[in-house]
Enzyme design. Sequence first.
Site, PDB file in Angstrom:
ATOM      1  N   HIS A 168       0.809  -1.214   0.000  1.00 15.97           N
ATOM      2  CA  HIS A 168       0.000   0.000   0.000  1.00 15.97           C
ATOM      3  C   HIS A 168       0.846   1.270   0.000  1.00 15.97           C
ATOM      4  CE1 HIS A 168      -3.173  -2.814   1.071  1.00 15.97           C
ATOM      5  NE2 HIS A 168      -4.009  -1.913   0.630  1.00 15.97           N
ATOM      6  N   GLY A 169       2.057   1.203   0.452  1.00 10.56           N
ATOM      7  CA  GLY A 169       2.870   2.409   0.441  1.00 10.56           C
ATOM      8  C   GLY A 169       4.172   2.222   1.186  1.00 10.56           C
TER       9      GLY A 169
END
Lengths: 360, 498
Positions: free
Chosen positions: B325-326
């Site tokens: 996700h990041g």
Amino acid sequence: MHMNHFSKASVLTLISVLTFVIGWELYWRSQHLALSYNDDESLWAHTRKEIYQTSPSRPVLIGSSRVKFDLDLAAWQRVTGEKPVQLALVGTSPRPLLNDLANDPNFKGTVIIDVTEGLFFTPDGSFPEREATKRVEFYPKWSLSQQLSFHINHLLEDHLYFLDEERLSLQPLLTDLPIPPRPDTWGGPKFPKEFSVTRFDRQNVMTDAMVADTSIQNQVKAMWLEIGSHSPKQGVDGPLLTAILNSVKQSVDRIRARGGKVIFVRMPSDGPFREAEKMGYPREKYWDRLLAHTQTAGIHFEDYPVLSKYQCPEWSHLAPKDAITFTEDFIPILQQKTGWPINVNGAKVPATTASLSTHQ
Amino acid sequence: MVFNSYSFALFFVLLLVLHNLPLPWKVKKVNLLLASYLFYALWNPPFILLLWLSTVVDFYAARLISREQRPMPRKLLLTISLVLNLGMLSYFKYGGFLLENFTLLLSSVGIAFQAVKPDIILPVGISFYTFVTLSYTLDVYRRKTDPEPSFLNFALFVTYFPHLVAGPIVRPEDLIPQFRKPHRATSQQMTWGLFLLSLGLFMKVVVADTLLASSADTVFGVPFPVQPLDAWMGVMAFSGQIFCDFAGYSTCAIGISLCLGFILPDNFRYPYAAIGFSDFWRRWHITLSTWLRDYLYIPLGGNRKGNVRTYINLMITMLLGGLWHGASWNFVIWGGLHGIFLCAERLIREWTGQRQRSFAGKNQADPGLTESMAQASMVPVSLNGKFRDFGLALLTLLLVDITWVFFRAPDFGSAMKILLCMLGVIPDGPALLTSLDILKVSSVTVVLIACHWLMRDSSLVQLGKRMPWWLLSLIWTGMLILLILTQKSSNSFIYFQF
């Protein structure tokens, strides 16, 4: 799945939605509200693109709401033959915009900086500073898709009153609901819908209803008092003020180093608003020091009878009719003060009430 | 281009007209491919080169892998594809993060190293299309699927604009067969597709952006503690916002695709009515969770190598899922928390299963007693099934909301500050949210939970079929009117940044 089922639903939906849109548009037209454009990041970015063709006759205006109300762009164009680039942002500090212009190596134009002390002298990270920074940061990210959307939106906004995000969209309509406030919280000011509209060139003008109706004016005055009660009574001081002045000087110097021109202006305010400004931001400590520190010329409305003769309907901005004559009187003063080559079509230079030191 | 923009509306209308003209199928596919490139290029034109590179390399790598019979060259070709795809992803997404942590690591052992901060722009959707192309190469390598002979079909599979930037993460079998033969939406598909598009936009523009985003932004944006009520409201606002934003995008994508005659897989199935975390991951971002299951968890050994390895595999999968996700430790913590909850749930199930079995052995004469024992082991009081399930669903949502704190907060310190405020450990922060904010967040949360609960074993299309046509129209009209009232909102979708 029955085809009839969904087809019938879609046809009824289409008819219902179209009926609603027509009814909604007619309703707002019947409320005598003037057409207003969304003063959003795309309109700002669209205007920002024009800064490379500026001159003293066609300056870039940065600041807060006062310069958006008080300098009438059409009147300016009538006098000089050219229209300024209006980049000022309501309720923000112009410092991030000034810094943005200073950082743009291709900008070599003329900047008029509107100083509303309570917004101008706010520290980095404060709300007025952050909001302006958001616009500055948006500009280089303005994608082709967003630009296309902006032009389509413009076509629609030209004709539809209800496409007014600031006054007539769901969010402000919800805010109008009579819900008791939560103790110790403030949802921000609620200005009457009749206060002002934004034109496509980003100029703000008061509506006819606002100019004519003192009860609407009083609502706006009440908002200023409310904002005042949530704002610091005294301006920044000490090293923080020095740091702000240094950063402004740095930006001004960079613009000048490329051949650009800069001037500060203080637009009219009156009544309790002006009194509070005098208390919180004494002229000698802020305005005079700003001009001296940056070695820049400034035009303060109180120094010129022709600029200080007006009464602001809600203490802070000029009515549209007054903005026209104010602008016509302002341009020759600007020319006289700076010696800039402004094309003034026969306008007379009014007398000053005070002899100010010119720092340029 | 975002779905909630005038430019997309114009693009979509023109594309629909073009797609329904009497043109050869190949021409229509070329139109779709060019439109998809345009859709992507209108963000940042140079990044289209990365998309082309990934498409070309994976198309030919898969072809060569399929032809090659010797294991080593096959592995080498797969490695080339993996290195390219994961290399691009790592550079653009994790370059700065790796450098920052490397610098911290060196300074922790006393080596002063000051790296120049890299100015890397993350290409939109790179995490999504990387997983799409990876699944194709891996499937061909495992001989699960044959390589697609048509470059046009493959390029369209990778680039097809509805799923390109934020999913659903499609597999080759989802789309490529649909591109092989002419597709055009029936009138039912067209109307249902438009309904889904309206629903997705309503979720994004009205609910996520207008009703919830400002409360979440306010609470998570301040550097000081807030009152417990504000902290809870901020977290609930984000919980609703992220669902409506992301599920709204997927619903739009599915609806848009349906209008063109192509079916995309479901990505959400009422996740806030999930009972337990394994159920949650069967309902939330389904195409990512199944991707991680098929290409990470199972290859790691899944649950086939004993209990301890199962738990380790679960944790690895969820930690990497979080990192997907990041590039931030907060996402790793978020994934880790989900991993811990999944492991805990598995432990509880095993424990209750054992107890049930041993109790059933002792009480074969009384099967009713076994059932009530199983219930009692999950919830301390005896409740009827539906009520108990609802309670468990609320408990699951509560824990999910706690994980969202790490997902949304800008850093670990801020996340802990919000959690402490929620728990009342820091009770004396200021009140931030207004009555209207609280009303909006609580109303949306209640409606969201009710909708998810009532729909948890159903589907929208079933509901649409059961509902009287005028009621369907009434709901559709209401959504569109609110959408029009909200007016333009060209805010980007949250998942674009991933």
